[in-house]
Write a protein that holds these residues in place. Structure first.
Motif, PDB file in Angstrom:
ATOM      1  N   SER A 113       0.852  -1.200   0.000  1.00 46.41           N
ATOM      2  CA  SER A 113       0.000   0.000   0.000  1.00 46.41           C
ATOM      3  C   SER A 113       0.881   1.241   0.000  1.00 46.41           C
ATOM      4  CB  SER A 113      -0.911   0.013   1.232  1.00 46.41           C
ATOM      5  OG  SER A 113      -0.141   0.176   2.400  1.00 46.41           O
ATOM      6  N   SER A 115       0.862   5.217   1.364  1.00 41.56           N
ATOM      7  CA  SER A 115       0.247   6.361   2.041  1.00 41.56           C
ATOM      8  C   SER A 115       0.647   7.580   1.238  1.00 41.56           C
ATOM      9  CB  SER A 115       0.756   6.477   3.476  1.00 41.56           C
ATOM     10  OG  SER A 115       0.096   5.547   4.279  1.00 41.56           O
ATOM     11  N   PHE A 116      -0.341   8.290   0.782  1.00 41.34           N
ATOM     12  CA  PHE A 116      -0.085   9.377  -0.156  1.00 41.34           C
ATOM     13  C   PHE A 116      -0.725  10.653   0.389  1.00 41.34           C
ATOM     14  CE2 PHE A 116      -0.864  10.846  -4.814  1.00 41.34           C
ATOM     15  CZ  PHE A 116       0.303  11.581  -4.779  1.00 41.34           C
ATOM     16  N   LEU A 117       0.103  11.604   0.735  1.00 43.27           N
ATOM     17  CA  LEU A 117      -0.381  12.874   1.271  1.00 43.27           C
ATOM     18  C   LEU A 117      -0.254  13.936   0.190  1.00 43.27           C
ATOM     19  CD1 LEU A 117       1.602  12.824   4.649  1.00 43.27           C
ATOM     20  CD2 LEU A 117      -0.614  11.817   4.184  1.00 43.27           C
ATOM     21  N   VAL A 134       3.488  13.550  -1.069  1.00 39.64           N
ATOM     22  CA  VAL A 134       4.502  12.723  -0.419  1.00 39.64           C
ATOM     23  C   VAL A 134       3.949  11.300  -0.336  1.00 39.64           C
ATOM     24  CG1 VAL A 134       5.891  12.402   1.650  1.00 39.64           C
ATOM     25  CG2 VAL A 134       5.216  14.698   0.984  1.00 39.64           C
ATOM     26  N   PHE A 136       4.594   7.221   0.917  1.00 46.52           N
ATOM     27  CA  PHE A 136       5.335   6.262   1.752  1.00 46.52           C
ATOM     28  C   PHE A 136       4.854   4.862   1.409  1.00 46.52           C
ATOM     29  CE2 PHE A 136       5.105  10.184   4.192  1.00 46.52           C
ATOM     30  CZ  PHE A 136       6.389  10.334   4.692  1.00 46.52           C
ATOM     31  N   PHE A 138       4.267   1.016   2.123  1.00 42.59           N
ATOM     32  CA  PHE A 138       4.179   0.126   3.283  1.00 42.59           C
ATOM     33  C   PHE A 138       3.925  -1.300   2.805  1.00 42.59           C
ATOM     34  CE2 PHE A 138       3.229   4.226   5.160  1.00 42.59           C
ATOM     35  CZ  PHE A 138       3.929   4.185   6.360  1.00 42.59           C
ATOM     36  N   ASN A 143       4.664  -2.096   7.712  1.00 43.82           N
ATOM     37  CA  ASN A 143       6.079  -1.717   7.865  1.00 43.82           C
ATOM     38  C   ASN A 143       6.476  -0.795   6.710  1.00 43.82           C
ATOM     39  OD1 ASN A 143       6.629  -3.551  10.111  1.00 43.82           O
ATOM     40  ND2 ASN A 143       6.294  -5.156   8.588  1.00 43.82           N
ATOM     41  N   LEU A 144       7.219   0.223   7.013  1.00 41.09           N
ATOM     42  CA  LEU A 144       7.695   1.141   5.974  1.00 41.09           C
ATOM     43  C   LEU A 144       8.772   0.419   5.163  1.00 41.09           C
ATOM     44  CD1 LEU A 144       7.617   4.072   4.901  1.00 41.09           C
ATOM     45  CD2 LEU A 144       9.398   4.633   6.569  1.00 41.09           C
ATOM     46  N   LEU A 146      11.859   0.262   3.143  1.00 36.32           N
ATOM     47  CA  LEU A 146      12.985   1.198   3.097  1.00 36.32           C
ATOM     48  C   LEU A 146      13.876   1.010   1.868  1.00 36.32           C
ATOM     49  CD1 LEU A 146      13.738   0.939   6.878  1.00 36.32           C
ATOM     50  CD2 LEU A 146      12.788   2.916   5.710  1.00 36.32           C
ATOM     51  N   ARG A 170      13.585   7.281  -1.000  1.00 34.27           N
ATOM     52  CA  ARG A 170      14.821   7.321  -0.221  1.00 34.27           C
ATOM     53  C   ARG A 170      14.424   7.244   1.251  1.00 34.27           C
ATOM     54  NH1 ARG A 170      19.130  12.282  -0.211  1.00 34.27           N
ATOM     55  NH2 ARG A 170      20.507  11.368   1.324  1.00 34.27           N
ATOM     56  N   ASP A 171      14.924   6.250   1.931  1.00 33.06           N
ATOM     57  CA  ASP A 171      14.519   5.983   3.317  1.00 33.06           C
ATOM     58  C   ASP A 171      13.004   5.867   3.421  1.00 33.06           C
ATOM     59  OD1 ASP A 171      17.088   5.968   4.338  1.00 33.06           O
ATOM     60  OD2 ASP A 171      17.101   8.149   4.611  1.00 33.06           O
ATOM     61  N   GLY A 172      12.403   5.320   2.391  1.00 34.18           N
ATOM     62  CA  GLY A 172      10.963   5.047   2.453  1.00 34.18           C
ATOM     63  C   GLY A 172      10.074   6.219   2.104  1.00 34.18           C
ATOM     64  N   VAL A 173      10.611   7.237   1.450  1.00 38.12           N
ATOM     65  CA  VAL A 173       9.764   8.376   1.107  1.00 38.12           C
ATOM     66  C   VAL A 173      10.105   8.906  -0.287  1.00 38.12           C
ATOM     67  CG1 VAL A 173      11.272   9.925   2.423  1.00 38.12           C
ATOM     68  CG2 VAL A 173       9.003  10.695   1.829  1.00 38.12           C
ATOM     69  N   TRP A 175       8.668  12.125  -3.025  1.00 41.06           N
ATOM     70  CA  TRP A 175       7.782  13.299  -3.034  1.00 41.06           C
ATOM     71  C   TRP A 175       7.918  14.067  -4.348  1.00 41.06           C
ATOM     72  CZ3 TRP A 175       9.405  18.526  -3.046  1.00 41.06           C
ATOM     73  CH2 TRP A 175      10.800  18.701  -2.974  1.00 41.06           C
TER      74      TRP A 175
ATOM     75  N   ASP B 128       3.473  18.487   7.002  1.00 35.84           N
ATOM     76  CA  ASP B 128       2.531  17.598   7.662  1.00 35.84           C
ATOM     77  C   ASP B 128       3.121  16.240   8.003  1.00 35.84           C
ATOM     78  OD1 ASP B 128       2.755  17.036   4.995  1.00 35.84           O
ATOM     79  OD2 ASP B 128       0.662  16.505   4.710  1.00 35.84           O
ATOM     80  N   GLU B 131      10.308  12.839   8.714  1.00 42.31           N
ATOM     81  CA  GLU B 131      11.001  11.565   8.945  1.00 42.31           C
ATOM     82  C   GLU B 131      12.285  11.862   9.703  1.00 42.31           C
ATOM     83  OE1 GLU B 131      11.189   8.523   5.824  1.00 42.31           O
ATOM     84  OE2 GLU B 131      13.297   8.268   6.322  1.00 42.31           O
ATOM     85  N   ILE B 159      13.862   4.327  12.436  1.00 44.31           N
ATOM     86  CA  ILE B 159      13.271   5.247  11.455  1.00 44.31           C
ATOM     87  C   ILE B 159      11.966   5.716  12.073  1.00 44.31           C
ATOM     88  CG2 ILE B 159      12.161   5.408   9.192  1.00 44.31           C
ATOM     89  CD1 ILE B 159      14.940   4.941   8.543  1.00 44.31           C
ATOM     90  N   GLN B 173       5.230   6.131  13.007  1.00 44.67           N
ATOM     91  CA  GLN B 173       6.023   4.952  12.652  1.00 44.67           C
ATOM     92  C   GLN B 173       7.278   4.969  13.502  1.00 44.67           C
ATOM     93  OE1 GLN B 173       4.607   3.200  10.087  1.00 44.67           O
ATOM     94  NE2 GLN B 173       6.042   1.482  10.123  1.00 44.67           N
ATOM     95  N   GLN B 175      10.300   2.311  13.673  1.00 45.70           N
ATOM     96  CA  GLN B 175      10.734   1.029  13.096  1.00 45.70           C
ATOM     97  C   GLN B 175      12.237   0.907  13.249  1.00 45.70           C
ATOM     98  OE1 GLN B 175       8.688   0.322   9.364  1.00 45.70           O
ATOM     99  NE2 GLN B 175      10.502  -0.653   8.511  1.00 45.70           N
TER     100      GLN B 175
ATOM    101  N   LYS C 182      -7.280   5.147   6.599  1.00 46.58           N
ATOM    102  CA  LYS C 182      -5.861   5.027   6.291  1.00 46.58           C
ATOM    103  C   LYS C 182      -5.221   6.403   6.261  1.00 46.58           C
ATOM    104  CE  LYS C 182      -4.913   0.778   3.896  1.00 46.58           C
ATOM    105  NZ  LYS C 182      -4.443   0.193   2.649  1.00 46.58           N
ATOM    106  N   TRP C 183      -3.973   6.419   6.646  1.00 44.49           N
ATOM    107  CA  TRP C 183      -3.237   7.677   6.683  1.00 44.49           C
ATOM    108  C   TRP C 183      -3.204   8.288   5.281  1.00 44.49           C
ATOM    109  CZ3 TRP C 183       2.715   8.184   6.716  1.00 44.49           C
ATOM    110  CH2 TRP C 183       3.079   9.497   7.022  1.00 44.49           C
ATOM    111  N   GLY C 184      -3.596   9.540   5.174  1.00 41.78           N
ATOM    112  CA  GLY C 184      -3.525  10.242   3.896  1.00 41.78           C
ATOM    113  C   GLY C 184      -4.819  10.225   3.106  1.00 41.78           C
ATOM    114  N   ASN C 187      -7.125  13.632   4.104  1.00 41.24           N
ATOM    115  CA  ASN C 187      -6.361  14.854   4.324  1.00 41.24           C
ATOM    116  C   ASN C 187      -6.955  16.059   3.586  1.00 41.24           C
ATOM    117  OD1 ASN C 187      -5.651  13.647   1.949  1.00 41.24           O
ATOM    118  ND2 ASN C 187      -3.572  14.455   1.952  1.00 41.24           N
TER     119      ASN C 187
END
Lengths: 295, 180, 382
Positions: A113, A115-117, A134, A136, A138, A143-144, A146, A170-173, A175, B128, B131, B159, B173, B175, C182-184, C187
């Motif tokens: 999945s 997560s999209f902000l 942004v 992320f 999962f 779990n993120l 990575l 990068r590191d799970g993100v 944007w 918002d 990390e 993290i 999170q 982790q 769910k997150w996001g 929003n």
């Protein structure tokens, strides 16, 4: 203090310290040997080996997990997948006469999945760097993820395709930031990693009203005054419901009507019977002045 | 007179060493009875694409420290109450699961003398989500009932995702990873 | 001893009941002013103008329209139509504020009197769901033989002809996603609102923080303004919100005055005021549109400055309880006072109703402009 004898006194100072540290230490020093998995993945079973013989107590402590189990030393300990769903460091402990421990890491599983902000929810048209998102990734267990992954961002307005871009996490993100489109209406933005996608809709709205003008005429009920179609400077119609405040002044009195724009036009009825000067405003935009004679 | 004093001090020095050594080992136990010691150092210079505002930085520092203080309390007492509202989403889920699993197994754990070196690595354009990487050092004790089964200093790498809540930044999170 | 105490308590109760029955209202009244709270069951002859008016208002308190009509007519028995009209006049209709109110007390000031005519001013103190409301009314009385009667101008209820009012209905609904938390996914940004002016002053009641707030967004906002007073050491003295002194639902680009009262506080002790505005997305409708006509600052019967005007309901929906909020600005455009008032009568479609808002005398002299907004409560929407 009489129990501190001269025997102790003859031991070198550093040795004394170690001796007493050892005496005070409550944890056992002789450890059991454990073999833990070199790599484990979230939601997958794992096997932990022990050596020796006899009965012992096995503990597994990790994120979201605390297991206590009686085992026979020398046998493998099977850890069920549901006990290893959260990624992170796990601590395995085996205690018989003494305790031994080992740690291992559980890695996140595959992305399941996103997560999209996306911001903002409403954006004026033609604004540079006005929209940002942004994402992320999962796994199925929250779990993120990575490891670097390619996220595809796509944005399409009501009349135009704004952009499509691939960004590595990068590191799970991952944007992006982009300008808003030229036309008003829903802006569909999607983030996807392979078959996993997350759609969002934001509203592109008109900017401030531009060249606001009014016209009016006296009727039997009063002066019916209305704006010309209200547009922003790009020609997009200003959102319905936006308040236009009509002001009529004359003969030491004033009348005001807060009228919402409906179908691009705001209308109001002014009941003054004498000659009046009418103007209107919406936000920072002002209209022309309209002079209407008395009945 | 001076020689006499030196002789007495020399004779007493093993006693002082012994007392100091025992005291240093007992300190963690006595500390755990009160509020856990949690030191947090935050570096926001590497955060991008948005620069972290000073007020946000102060808030993050305070809220992260508060969250870890309460997390330590929660896993020591096996109650969820201390962390309610400070961990949400995945982090909230695993904290709740951890406490429930500890209760079931009859285990408790202590995070003593925590020292967190927190680095903000990503701060979303709209502010918002943030990390952070946490290089955490603490003394971990695991108890089965009253029996101490693990007692070691540990170094952990976390993290962390934090998002602004109604009145504070919350951990979404948390982790642990092998390395950054 | 046991009996003595019981007897004393019973005796004291009887004395207090008797005193309560026979006393006329004096507490809170002004010396030289007849005031009253009518006594149920005491049908006395209205032999003075004050007495006649006291009987009338007492009957209004009890909603005894039959008795009220006895001091308004000199002959014939009251008809049911008269009673109905009287009830509608004093009790309200169409779910207006008056229908939820009751006459708590009244004070009378004789203004003018001859042997056959008299004029009395009455301050009517109503209890309403939005707090106590004062109403100032002049009554004309005439003598017929031995008794005095009240001549009330018959207030005709607004006569709204049957009609179809076409309304392009505009409203906003909130879609909160597909239900997965769910997150996001939820929003949606809160509406962008801004405090465009703020002023803190000392008033007779205490500190008043006021100003105007604007919805700068393109969606409706539910707005609340909070203020925190801080002293020199940055400690919180008090915290309040705008409560009903604001139009909470603001359409895009709408501006509302707000006022936050801190009763009993002195501004001299306040070093700083921390403002906080809360805005939330809210389903809303763009109707009804209410015009504010003929706004003018004049003096009322007692010489107090009052902002008068008339509300004109330009839509096809009844507004049960109109609420008027006005901000008053000085020559520099600074908001120097915010005042509000509820209108007793419901605002029927396409009809108008007068309103009046009091302004403190010391403020009125500095007022150069004012801005009026209308909050509306409609039963069918609540």
């Amino acid at each position: 203090m009489s129990w501190l004898t001269s025997t102790v006194w003859k031991i070198p100072r550093a040795g004394t310290l170690l001796l007493f540290v050892g005496a005070c230490w409550v944890a056992p020093s002789a450890a059991q040997e454990l073999r833990v998995p070199e790599s484990a993945m979230a939601g997958q079973a794992a096997v932990i080996s022990t050596n020796g013989s006899g009965h012992a107590t096995f503990y597994l402590i990790g994120p979201g997990t605390s297991i206590k189990r009686e085992i026979n030393l020398g046998e493998d300990v099977h850890v069920a997948p549901e006990s290893l769903e959260d990624s992170g460091q796990y601590l395995a402990i085996v205690c018989s006469e003494s305790c031994g421990s080992a740690t291992f890491y559980v890695q996140p599983s595959h992305p399941a999945s996103l997560s999209f902000l996306v911001h903002p929810s409403r954006v004026p048209d033609n604004q540079p760097d006005a929209v940002s998102g942004v994402a992320f990734p999962f796994d199925h267990f929250g779990n993120l993820v990575l490891d670097p992954l390619a996220v595809t961002f796509q944005a399409a307005g009501p009349k135009e395709k704004l952009f499509a871009r691939e960004v590595s996490t990068r590191d799970g993100v991952a944007w992006f930031r982009t300008a808003s489109g030229k036309s008003v209406g829903p802006l569909h933005i999607t983030a996807s990693i392979g078959p996993v996608s997350s759609p969002r809709v934001i509203a592109q709205v008109a900017s401030e009203p531009c060249n606001l003008r009014i016209k009016g005429q006296r009727t039997a009920k009063g002066i019916l005054v209305e704006t010309e179609p209200v547009h922003d400077c790009a020609g997009n119609p200003v959102a319905d419901g936006t308040i236009v405040t009509f002001n009529a002044s004359g003969d030491g009195e004033k009348s005001t009507v807060d009228a919402p724009i409906k179908g691009d036009v705001a209308r109001a009825l002014i009941t003054d019977s004498g000659p009046v000067t009418i103007s209107a405003a919406s936000g920072v935009a002002m209209t022309n002045e309209l002079r209407v004679g008395g009945k | 007179m001076k020689n006499m004093t030196q002789r007495i001090l020399r004779r007493l020095s093993p006693v002082i060493y012994f007392a100091a050594a025992c005291l240093s080992l007992l300190l963690p136990f006595s500390a755990s009875a009160d509020a856990p010691t949690v030191l947090v150092h935050l570096d926001v210079n590497k955060a991008s694409p948005r620069a972290v505002e000073e007020q946000t930085s102060r808030r993050i520092l305070a809220d992260y420290r508060f969250a870890w203080t309460n997390l330590a309390r929660a896993v020591e007492t096996d109650t969820i109450e201390p962390v309610r509202g400070q961990f949400v989403g995945s982090a909230g889920k695993w904290v709740a699961e951890t406490i429930a699993a500890q209760q079931k197994a009859g285990l408790t754990s202590r995070h003593i003398n925590q020292n967190h070196k927190l680095t903000a690595t990503f701060y979303a354009p709209e502010g918002d989500v943030m990390e952070l990487h946490d290089d955490a050092q603490f003394h971990l004790q695991v108890l089965d009932g009253s029996k101490l089964i693990y007692d070691q200093p540990v170094v952990m790498h976390y993290i962390v995702l934090m998002t602004p809540g109604a009145d504070r930044w919350v951990i979404r999170q948390l982790q642990s990873v092998e390395k950054f | 001893m046991k009996w003595t105490l019981s007897i004393a308590l019973v005796a004291a109760t009887i004395v207090l009941i008797a005193a309560g029955l026979f006393q006329t209202r004096s507490g809170g009244g002004t010396v030289g002013i007849a005031a009253g709270r009518a006594l149920p069951g005491f049908a006395m002859r209205p032999d003075t103008p004050e007495h006649a008016l006291t009987i009338l208002l007492g009957a209004v308190q009890r909603r005894d329209w039959k008795q009220a009509l006895t001091v308004m007519r000199t002959n014939d028995a009251a008809t049911s139509e008269d009673e109905q009209a009287m009830a509608q006049d004093w009790q309200g209709s169409n779910g207006s504020l008056r229908t939820f109110s009751s006459l708590e007390s009244f004070d009378l000031w004789p203004q003018h009197a001859t042997t056959d005519e008299a004029q009395i001013r009455a301050r009517l103190n109503w209890t309403t769901p939005v707090g106590p409301v004062e109403d100032l009314r002049d009554f004309n009385l005439t003598r017929s033989g031995e008794i005095w009667t009240v001549t009330l101008p018959r207030t005709e209820p607004p006569n709204v002809p049957a009609q179809i009012v076409p309304v392009t209905y505009l409203r906003w609904d909130l879609v909160s996603g597909n239900g997965q938390d769910k997150w996001g996914t939820h929003n949606l940004d809160a509406p962008r609102v801004r405090i465009i002016s703020m002023n803190a002053v000392n008033s007779a009641q205490g500190v008043v923080v006021m100003g105007e707030v604007e919805n700068e967004d393109t969606v409706p906002a539910f707005v609340n303004v909070n203020a925190t007073l801080l002293n020199a050491s940055a400690a919180v003295i008090d915290q309040e919100n705008s409560f009903d002194k604001i139009a909470h639902v603001l359409l895009p680009k709408a501006v509302s005055p707000y006022r936050i009262d801190f009763p009993g506080l002195d501004l001299a002790k306040v070093k700083n005021v921390r403002m906080d505005i809360k805005a939330a997305l809210v389903p809303a409708s763009a109707d009804p549109v209410i015009g504010v006509m003929d706004q003018k600052i004049e003096q009322d019967l007692q010489g107090n400055p009052v902002l008068h005007g008339a509300l004109l309901n330009q839509s096809g929906q009844t507004v049960n309880i109109p609420h008027v909020i006005a901000s008053f600005s000085d020559s520099n455009g600074r908001v120097i006072w915010v005042s509000d008032g509820y209108v007793d009568n419901a605002l029927l479609p396409q009809s108008s109703a007068p309103f009046a808002i009091q302004i403190p005398r010391n403020v009125a002299t500095n007022v150069r402009s004012f801005h009026v907004v209308v909050n509306q409560y409609s039963l069918e929407n609540s």
